[in-house]
Scaffold this motif. Sequence first.
Motif, PDB file in Angstrom:
ATOM      1  N   ASP A 174     -13.848  44.773  13.776  1.00 47.32           N
ATOM      2  CA  ASP A 174     -14.649  43.640  14.237  1.00 47.32           C
ATOM      3  C   ASP A 174     -14.315  43.241  15.665  1.00 47.32           C
ATOM      4  O   ASP A 174     -15.201  42.898  16.449  1.00 47.32           O
ATOM      5  N   MET A 175     -13.027  43.287  16.003  1.00 53.47           N
ATOM      6  CA  MET A 175     -12.603  42.767  17.299  1.00 53.47           C
ATOM      7  C   MET A 175     -12.810  43.754  18.438  1.00 53.47           C
ATOM      8  O   MET A 175     -12.734  43.375  19.601  1.00 53.47           O
ATOM      9  N   ASN A 176     -13.058  45.018  18.102  1.00 58.82           N
ATOM     10  CA  ASN A 176     -13.128  46.032  19.147  1.00 58.82           C
ATOM     11  C   ASN A 176     -14.494  46.672  19.322  1.00 58.82           C
ATOM     12  O   ASN A 176     -14.717  47.368  20.306  1.00 58.82           O
ATOM     13  N   LEU A 177     -15.391  46.480  18.359  1.00 61.19           N
ATOM     14  CA  LEU A 177     -16.708  47.099  18.447  1.00 61.19           C
ATOM     15  C   LEU A 177     -17.796  46.047  18.588  1.00 61.19           C
ATOM     16  O   LEU A 177     -17.635  44.900  18.165  1.00 61.19           O
ATOM     17  N   GLU A 216     -17.906  55.180  19.174  1.00 56.74           N
ATOM     18  CA  GLU A 216     -17.746  55.272  20.630  1.00 56.74           C
ATOM     19  C   GLU A 216     -18.785  54.416  21.345  1.00 56.74           C
ATOM     20  O   GLU A 216     -18.467  53.698  22.300  1.00 56.74           O
ATOM     21  N   LEU A 217     -20.025  54.496  20.874  1.00 54.92           N
ATOM     22  CA  LEU A 217     -21.077  53.705  21.507  1.00 54.92           C
ATOM     23  C   LEU A 217     -20.850  52.217  21.289  1.00 54.92           C
ATOM     24  O   LEU A 217     -21.074  51.403  22.191  1.00 54.92           O
ATOM     25  N   GLY A 218     -20.381  51.839  20.108  1.00 54.56           N
ATOM     26  CA  GLY A 218     -20.082  50.434  19.841  1.00 54.56           C
ATOM     27  C   GLY A 218     -18.959  49.919  20.710  1.00 54.56           C
ATOM     28  O   GLY A 218     -18.977  48.767  21.155  1.00 54.56           O
ATOM     29  N   SER A 219     -17.963  50.781  20.963  1.00 54.66           N
ATOM     30  CA  SER A 219     -16.869  50.395  21.851  1.00 54.66           C
ATOM     31  C   SER A 219     -17.379  50.152  23.266  1.00 54.66           C
ATOM     32  O   SER A 219     -17.019  49.165  23.921  1.00 54.66           O
ATOM     33  N   LEU A 250     -28.025  52.192  25.391  1.00 56.12           N
ATOM     34  CA  LEU A 250     -27.056  52.577  24.367  1.00 56.12           C
ATOM     35  C   LEU A 250     -27.525  52.186  22.975  1.00 56.12           C
ATOM     36  O   LEU A 250     -27.337  52.932  22.007  1.00 56.12           O
ATOM     37  N   ARG A 251     -28.120  51.012  22.845  1.00 55.59           N
ATOM     38  CA  ARG A 251     -28.629  50.595  21.533  1.00 55.59           C
ATOM     39  C   ARG A 251     -29.751  51.524  21.077  1.00 55.59           C
ATOM     40  O   ARG A 251     -29.860  51.851  19.884  1.00 55.59           O
ATOM     41  N   SER A 252     -30.594  51.935  22.032  1.00 57.16           N
ATOM     42  CA  SER A 252     -31.655  52.874  21.685  1.00 57.16           C
ATOM     43  C   SER A 252     -31.068  54.210  21.228  1.00 57.16           C
ATOM     44  O   SER A 252     -31.576  54.848  20.296  1.00 57.16           O
TER      45      SER A 252
END
Length: 842
Positions: A174-177, A216-219, A250-252
């Motif tokens: 939760d805290m990193n992504l 990786e993308l969430g980070s 990135l979301r796409s």
Amino acid sequence: MSKLRFHVVDFTSEMDGYPAEELNVHGPNTKGWQSDKFTTYPQEIVIELDDGEARLSQIQILSHQSKISSKIEIFIGQGSTYQTAKYKRLGYLTLDPNEKTDFKARELKTVYIDHIGSFIRFVIHKSYVNQYNYFNQVGIIAINLMGSEMVKSSNGLKSFPPVVNNPLNDLSIDMNLDPQTTLKLRQLSEAKAKAVATEDYITAKKIKSIENDLKELGSRLSQLEIEKRSAVESEDYDQAKSIKDEMDALRSEIDHKISTINVPGITDYRPLPIKSNHEDYKPNSARQTLSKPTRVIKDVDDIPVGGNYSSENKDYSSPLSNRKQYDESEDIAIHNNVDNNLDSTRPIKPKANLQYDDTDTNIDNNAYSNNNEERFPPGQHPLEGIDNYADLPAPEQLIGKSKEIAETTGIVGLIGEYRARCLFSKTWSLRDAVLTYVYKQLRSSKYDKTPGIYEAFPALASISKVSVDDKMQAVFLNGITVLEEILSAAKRAKLSKSVAGPLMEPVLSVLIEKLADTNIRIQNGAKKGIDLFVNSPIISTNIIANHTLKPLLSKYQSNWKFVLSRIKLLIDVVSVIGIGNNTGYTAENILNFVKNLNGFAHGTGEVRDASKDLTVLIHKYIDIDVILPYLSSLRKLQLDEYYAAFGSENTSNNNNNKPKENANTVTTPKANNKSPNTNKQPNNKQNKDNNKTNNNITNNQSTNNPTNPSNDKQDEISDFTICMFCGESDKSWNEDALDLHYWKSCPLLTPCPACAQVVEIAGLPEHLLDECEHKSDYVPCEVTGLAIRKNEMNDWQNSNNCKPPPENCIYCPLCLSSVEDSDEAWKQHLVRGCPLNTRIQQ
């Protein structure tokens, strides 16, 4: 194991900008709760589970990096409201003062429990004092609860689904992504679990194939969100727009990756068969709201832990003092960690390896990511030449504090970016492999030529610091080998003390702390490392003196093993370099150090003996008249022992500060490494034998020949295969197995009911009166010699148990039975006859 949604219902204070309601959400932008400035302690926070009663399996607490509580007690409650709920104390956990990280990392504590309740109460004790905590505050960044929610059957019976561990429910995720990505990952994880349950392995494989990419993308999204907010605050809207466009791209990309797989409830947007733990919902209207006004969370992207409840109809009329007090009368045990009938005053045992967010104060920047697709041409792999290098995984990217250290100290420039990532990897085999690489480079003198030891030394010193601070034994011991080569290379390059000393100081500091480690191999490795410093011509003896005479922190002063290790270290060092003549050591600063630790009259015999050995060594250099003032608090009998020791040595003064020929012979530690409680017994009958249950030790260990390495080695092995207390032996034991036997099985040992330290049952009364951190709660019974709680003393004195023991007998501290005062009778009672000894088969 599901994440349990909750909301804060009560708190004692909060600081503007850091409200208690911040704990209701998890996300990289969470600021957390902080107490008010100069508040009173303890502080309290009460949270309520949104879906009612649940079986809690895990509690995670992420502490502030500098506003750190010294202790947090945890209570669980059941009832209709938090004011009327009945609370039971589960125990407490302690937090590290965080000095080693210079207050730039946050400690994540995880505790395992198995209890049912609907309210959790945290009693947060006073903060540690440090230069960043100006207003004596405490702070908690986030709280995470995991367990299973209650399910009611048609007939009204309560049940709880079995607990299934899901790593994605960990607070660090939760805290990193990015919160939206985290939610999608959890949905995918639930869908994958369902696919596995229905044997749809094709779908499970598809989901697995994109999980790492999404992480990786969430980070990256999490980091961009921080940058975007920073740009908005500085009114750099062009930069903010550019970052937003990148985030949208990135979301796409995330949506595209998900769309490439066919997962019911994900790609077709139908409801998932398994309910998400973070979907929006309306909470129960009857639940309690905050007893004080709080602010609405504005970070709408954060993952909600609680629901979006209304602030209307709040009851502000319930002061904290009117709450029903919790019940401490019942003992609560922590599931699967310790014996079930330990007293509730013991600390909660945390996860074996404490987790730290590897970050600076902007912790929310960081996430871990793996890139398992890295490929190198034949013969060009960065770990080429290391055994089994091809089987090792790819290291994570450098992030946060690790990235800062690797770049600013020159580690990346010296060993390359890939190997630097290995050094800071969470995979210990990667850390071990890169140390082997550095060792080979030093051994072949490659750094002597390019870039040259002088230029490479800052990076080498940092590599050494990282390696000796490693928690993994294999990596630590490899780090000691690398340290030896680093000092040898510096000697060849003739580095000056003024250059090498300051860079290597942090390494020495860590090694001194490692001396008190319970692992004998780590202790020996730390001793070897310190010996390298002592014998190195590039390290000033003043630096060594400064660190070995540095006052112990208060939490270490109460631990006799830390005290003993430091005094033994002084014996070893002074035997080599002496005192005076700019060594940094004087008789006064050494004796004052021992006196401040109460070493001369310490409650533990081994500490007293080591203090005496050190004093006798000092006597080789100074007159006895200088020493006697430091021994003024000793009893006559103890003082006579010192005079006898002085008399057995050559007492003539030696003013040239060069030890005599036999000065390097240091008294070896006694074979008896028992608890300090065996040095004296609680009553006059027990004083009869100060070494009860020690026969097994003296018969199996030798201390008469410290100069024979083979004997020493054999003795060390015997330590691992035989218990020095109960005599049980097992040839398959190693040091870890023996430690486990001490911790869980030895029938002559027991956890202290007050502090949970494992001590000898024979010495439990003395431990409670002299050594325990809760010793102020106990008083001695003059009749029985036992330790009794102060608030129970009157009842005890009026009970039938308060009577002198029969002649030649002592009382068992567990069952209060009288036992014949002999070694065999005492051992027979504890191994076979004590009904309250939980470590024997009844």
